[in-house]
Design a protein around this motif. Structure first.
Motif: not given
Ligand code: 5GP
Length: 206
Positions: A4-20
């Protein structure tokens, strides 16, 4: 892995700001949202904490985890291996939580194949020049490593079209809002809300 949960995948180049973006999104989600802590063979960087940022392991330990089927997915990135321990993800999804995987594109492809209901978001920089500026400003990598990451970034951008959503991280607040909007909309999808509808239908006014 039905749940019943939601699995989110976040990808993107190193430096794209995805960690922030991820840390802002987690703040907004409170105890509804969790980031999966990956396992990696890469050396720990300055302020990183074992068990918080990553589980830092030897190549032998990593291989053992793979062989014992303890990884949801794993991939080689540069000279190192990265993988998602399956146990915590399964546990959190079973509790109805939103779980975010911060993984590169090969991992994204594997998750898409294994769990088609996962929602995949690609975070892209506004331009390659801006990406280079951000990597230099970050100051954690040598010039050689930055050049390698820029080459990898170009290959990663080719994979953006395979993702459900593309978020351009030009203005950070807008990118965070975009990701939160995607999560909100995904949680309202009928498959996840069906138990709520059942509750509504079973509810008899007294
Ligand atoms: P970094 O070394 O900069 O922390 O991460 C390098 C890349 O590995 C990033 O694109 C990051 O998203 C990805 N990565 C981190 N953990 C995992 C994982 O568990 N699986 C996969 N496939 N990629 C990961």
């Amino acid at each position: 892995m039905r749940n019943e949960g939601l699995l989110i995948v976040l990808s993107g180049p190193s430096g794209s700001g995805k960690d922030t973006i991820i840390s802002r999104v987690l703040d907004a989600l409170g105890d509804e949202g969790f980031l999966s802590v990956s396992m990696t063979t890469r050396p720990r960087r300055g302020t990183e904490v074992d068990g918080v940022d990553y589980y830092f392991v030897t190549p032998e330990q990593f291989r053992e985890n793979v062989e014992n089927d303890l990884m949801l997915e794993y991939a080689q990135y540069g000279a190192n291996f990265y993988g998602t321990p399956v146990g915590p993800v399964r546990h959190l999804l079973a509790q109805g939580k939103t779980v975010i995987l911060n993984i590169e594109v090969q991992g994204g492809k594997n998750v898409r194949r294994l769990i088609p209901e996962a929602i995949e978001i690609f975070v892209a920089p506004p331009s390659l020049q801006e990406l280079e500026r951000r990597l230099i400003k970050r100051g954690t990598e040598t010039r050689d490593a930055i050049d390698r990451r820029l080459l990898i970034a170009q290959a990663e951008l080719q994979c953006a079209a395979d993702y459900d959503y593309i978020v351009i991280n030009d203005v950070l607040e807008d990118a965070v809002d975009d990701v939160l909007a995607i999560i909100r909309a995904s949680r309202l999808k009928s498959e996840l809300s069906i138990s709520r509808i059942r509750e509504v239908m079973n509810h008899v006014e007294s």
